[in-house]
Design a protein around this motif. Structure first.
Motif, PDB file in Angstrom:
ATOM      1  N   ALA A  24       0.722  -1.375   0.038  1.00 17.00           N
ATOM      2  CA  ALA A  24      -0.049  -0.049  -0.006  1.00 17.00           C
ATOM      3  C   ALA A  24       0.926   1.223   0.118  1.00 17.00           C
ATOM      4  O   ALA A  24       1.896   1.178   0.536  1.00 17.00           O
ATOM      5  CB  ALA A  24      -0.948  -0.025   1.339  1.00 17.00           C
ATOM      6  N   MET A  25       0.438   2.303  -0.524  1.00 16.25           N
ATOM      7  CA  MET A  25       0.990   3.622  -0.545  1.00 16.25           C
ATOM      8  C   MET A  25       0.439   4.353   0.571  1.00 16.25           C
ATOM      9  O   MET A  25      -0.789   4.667   0.608  1.00 16.25           O
ATOM     10  CB  MET A  25       0.725   4.205  -1.768  1.00 16.25           C
ATOM     11  N   GLU A  26       1.320   4.947   1.286  1.00 15.08           N
ATOM     12  CA  GLU A  26       0.966   5.827   2.588  1.00 15.08           C
ATOM     13  C   GLU A  26       1.441   7.267   2.097  1.00 15.08           C
ATOM     14  O   GLU A  26       2.638   7.350   1.977  1.00 15.08           O
ATOM     15  CB  GLU A  26       1.494   5.205   3.765  1.00 15.08           C
ATOM     16  N   ALA A  27       0.446   8.154   2.354  1.00 12.78           N
ATOM     17  CA  ALA A  27       0.747   9.724   2.247  1.00 12.78           C
ATOM     18  C   ALA A  27       1.495   9.947   3.282  1.00 12.78           C
ATOM     19  O   ALA A  27       0.816  10.334   4.598  1.00 12.78           O
ATOM     20  CB  ALA A  27      -0.337  10.596   1.771  1.00 12.78           C
ATOM     21  N   HIS A  28       2.669  10.352   3.349  1.00 11.84           N
ATOM     22  CA  HIS A  28       3.460  10.570   4.675  1.00 11.84           C
ATOM     23  C   HIS A  28       3.152  11.894   5.180  1.00 11.84           C
ATOM     24  O   HIS A  28       3.050  13.006   4.273  1.00 11.84           O
ATOM     25  CB  HIS A  28       5.192  10.508   4.344  1.00 11.84           C
ATOM     26  N   ARG A  29       2.845  12.101   6.424  1.00 12.18           N
ATOM     27  CA  ARG A  29       2.676  13.369   7.164  1.00 12.18           C
ATOM     28  C   ARG A  29       1.287  14.127   6.283  1.00 12.18           C
ATOM     29  O   ARG A  29       1.318  15.360   5.944  1.00 12.18           O
ATOM     30  CB  ARG A  29       3.570  14.295   7.033  1.00 12.18           C
ATOM     31  N   GLY A  30       0.556  13.107   5.797  1.00 11.79           N
ATOM     32  CA  GLY A  30      -0.704  13.739   4.885  1.00 11.79           C
ATOM     33  C   GLY A  30      -0.463  13.768   3.374  1.00 11.79           C
ATOM     34  O   GLY A  30      -1.315  14.096   2.567  1.00 11.79           O
ATOM     35  N   GLY A  31       0.865  13.726   3.158  1.00 12.31           N
ATOM     36  CA  GLY A  31       1.138  14.056   1.676  1.00 12.31           C
ATOM     37  C   GLY A  31       2.049  15.284   1.509  1.00 12.31           C
ATOM     38  O   GLY A  31       1.648  16.385   0.923  1.00 12.31           O
ATOM     39  N   ALA A  32       3.060  15.239   2.374  1.00 16.45           N
ATOM     40  CA  ALA A  32       3.897  16.625   2.319  1.00 16.45           C
ATOM     41  C   ALA A  32       4.380  17.124   0.930  1.00 16.45           C
ATOM     42  O   ALA A  32       4.888  18.255   0.702  1.00 16.45           O
ATOM     43  CB  ALA A  32       5.175  16.258   3.361  1.00 16.45           C
ATOM     44  N   GLY A  33       4.491  16.134   0.036  1.00 17.04           N
ATOM     45  CA  GLY A  33       4.815  16.590  -1.349  1.00 17.04           C
ATOM     46  C   GLY A  33       3.593  17.584  -2.072  1.00 17.04           C
ATOM     47  O   GLY A  33       3.999  18.104  -3.004  1.00 17.04           O
ATOM     48  N   LEU A  34       2.342  17.539  -1.588  1.00 21.32           N
ATOM     49  CA  LEU A  34       1.280  18.119  -2.196  1.00 21.32           C
ATOM     50  C   LEU A  34       1.200  19.316  -1.610  1.00 21.32           C
ATOM     51  O   LEU A  34       0.722  20.320  -2.226  1.00 21.32           O
ATOM     52  CB  LEU A  34      -0.143  17.213  -1.969  1.00 21.32           C
TER      53      LEU A  34
END
Lengths: 299, 146
Positions: A24-34
């Motif tokens: 599974a892909m997890e968005a780290h810290r909510g998706g810090a790249g976004l």
């Protein structure tokens, strides 16, 4: 099967069959790249984009309210006062009431040099209650609650367990979820609270522990040598904590130990993989999740 | 293991340098798991931990290898034409963790070898021999001119 052709003589030895899993892909810290890490903007965007799992960090305010934040403090790296002036010395969240934390500070309005393409949005901290309400609208999105207990800087594991799990229980989520922590006693506090309430708690031990302000290189090297000499045991540590899994940095990932961990019944998550090459490589490993700041595609 | 090595140390006769294995047959995990991982940091660190100085003992053919990731006791028997067959035990800080067997050949000061490592996850932190891995191994060493 993908084989790494290092030398002709060694090519067969370097072959590893694909694990056949689909991590599974997890968005780290909510998706810090976004958007800003651990921000409302990032977390809601990730949910609406349909990421598999959203990972976020939780700290308690002085009045015991869980808020989404990575560090036990607010500082100038990511936050500012409401009037835009710098915070100066660190302000610990355990010294702020919820009203103070939300009313006096804004976070995310300072560009993050690690993520130059991420949106810059200044907003108050998100509470766990608000996050759970947002998650209810996306029941297929998994939640990974990373509990940030730091001795001397935050409340203890029992306080975190009560504050967080009571809210999760009340929310009656359909979302799959699990918690993680880097201290065995926090895992045990959460598992114990859940057992007392008849609530299943799935947990993962973050290993090794990187204390705040520590040198990550030094800790990693020390861990690598300790494991190589047989003086440190990741699997035993997770089992003694009562964890259902172990989350380790990809730099310390060792395929043999990961295979052994899974054979011992532990789930394995790797963090934080932020290039397409890394995601491609480790998606073929026998792991359950890859944690990335770019859940929809890394550069 | 400790008793054996202590006995060897007091057996008389020299304990000397034989070679340094840049690629060691034990534990054999670097080639099998790390070399192609794409993890450049781990590739470098784990390569260094498997580099193994090897020492001769008073017993002809018996050598002791001492890398950070494995310490081994191996006996090699000459066959024909410079080819030898060896086998021994590999340990983690003297705790038996597996076995290794290989064919080796000296070409001047260079030793090449190929064989099999059978390795458990046993360590002092986790003395359990429940999990085993069998790995093909390649050895490359430089030492005393033969």
């Amino acid at each position: 099967m993908r084989c790494a052709l290092i030398l002709t003589l060694t090519s067969l030895a370097a072959c590893q069959p694909d694990a056949g899993l689909s991590p599974a892909m997890e968005a780290h810290r909510g998706g810090a790249g976004l958007a800003p890490q651990n921000s409302r903007s990032a977390i809601v965007a990730s949910m609406e984009l349909g990421v598999e799992v959203v990972e976020f960090d939780l700290v308690l305010t002085s009045d015991g309210i869980p808020v989404v934040a990575h560090d036990p403090w607010l500082d100038d790296a990511h936050c500012a006062r409401q009037d835009g002036s710098p915070i100066g010395d660190r302000v610990y969240l355990q010294d702020l009431s919820l009203q103070q934390a939300l009313g006096d500070y804004l976070c995310g309005g300072i560009p993050d040099p690690d993520f130059p393409d991420a949106a810059v949005v200044a907003e108050p901290l998100m509470t766990l209650d608000e996050l759970l309400a947002a998650a209810a609208g996306h029941p297929d999105v998994g939640l990974h609650l990373d509990v940030k207990v730091e001795p001397g800087m935050t409340a203890d594991g029992d306080a975190f367990a009560e504050a967080i799990l009571s809210r999760v229980q009340q929310a009656s989520l359909e979302n799959p979820w699990y918690m993680s922590a880097n201290l065995s006693e926090v895992i045990q506090a959460f598992e114990g609270w859940g057992e007392g309430e008849g609530m299943e708690v799935r947990s993962s031990l973050i290993w090794p522990r990187f204390p705040p302000d520590s040198s990550s290189t030094a800790v990693a090297l020390q861990t690598e040598l300790g494991v190589g000499l047989g003086l440190l045991d990741m699997i035993g540590h997770a089992e003694r904590a009562g964890a259902d899994g172990v989350a380790l940095p990809w730099q310390l990932a060792d395929r043999r130990r990961i295979v052994d961990a899974r054979a011992a019944g532990l789930q394995v998550q790797l963090w934080t993989l932020n290039t397409s090459d890394l995601l491609d490589t480790y998606s073929r490993w026998p792991v359950d999740a890859l944690i990335t700041d770019y859940p929809l595609g890394a550069p | 293991m400790i008793a054996l090595l202590t006995t060897l140390a007091f057996a008389g006769g020299p304990i000397g340098f034989d070679r340094i294995d840049l690629l060691a047959e034990d534990p054999g995990t670097w080639l099998a798991y790390d070399a192609g991982s794409g993890n450049t940091t781990a590739i470098g660190v784990r390569f260094i931990t498997q580099v193994k100085p090897v020492w001769t003992t008073p017993v002809d053919g018996l050598t002791v290898g001492t890398s950070l990731s494995s310490q081994s006791l191996v006996y090699e028997h000459p066959l024909v034409g410079g080819l030898s067959l060896g086998g021994g035990v590999q340990t983690r800080l003297m705790l038996p963790a597996g076995a290794v067997a290989s064919f080796s050949y000296w070409a001047g000061p260079v030793r090449v070898a190929g064989g099999l490592s059978v390795l458990s996850s046993a360590s002092w932190a986790n003395p359990s021999w429940a999990s085993w891995h069998a790995l093909p191994t390649v050895g490359l060493g430089v030492g005393r001119r033969r």
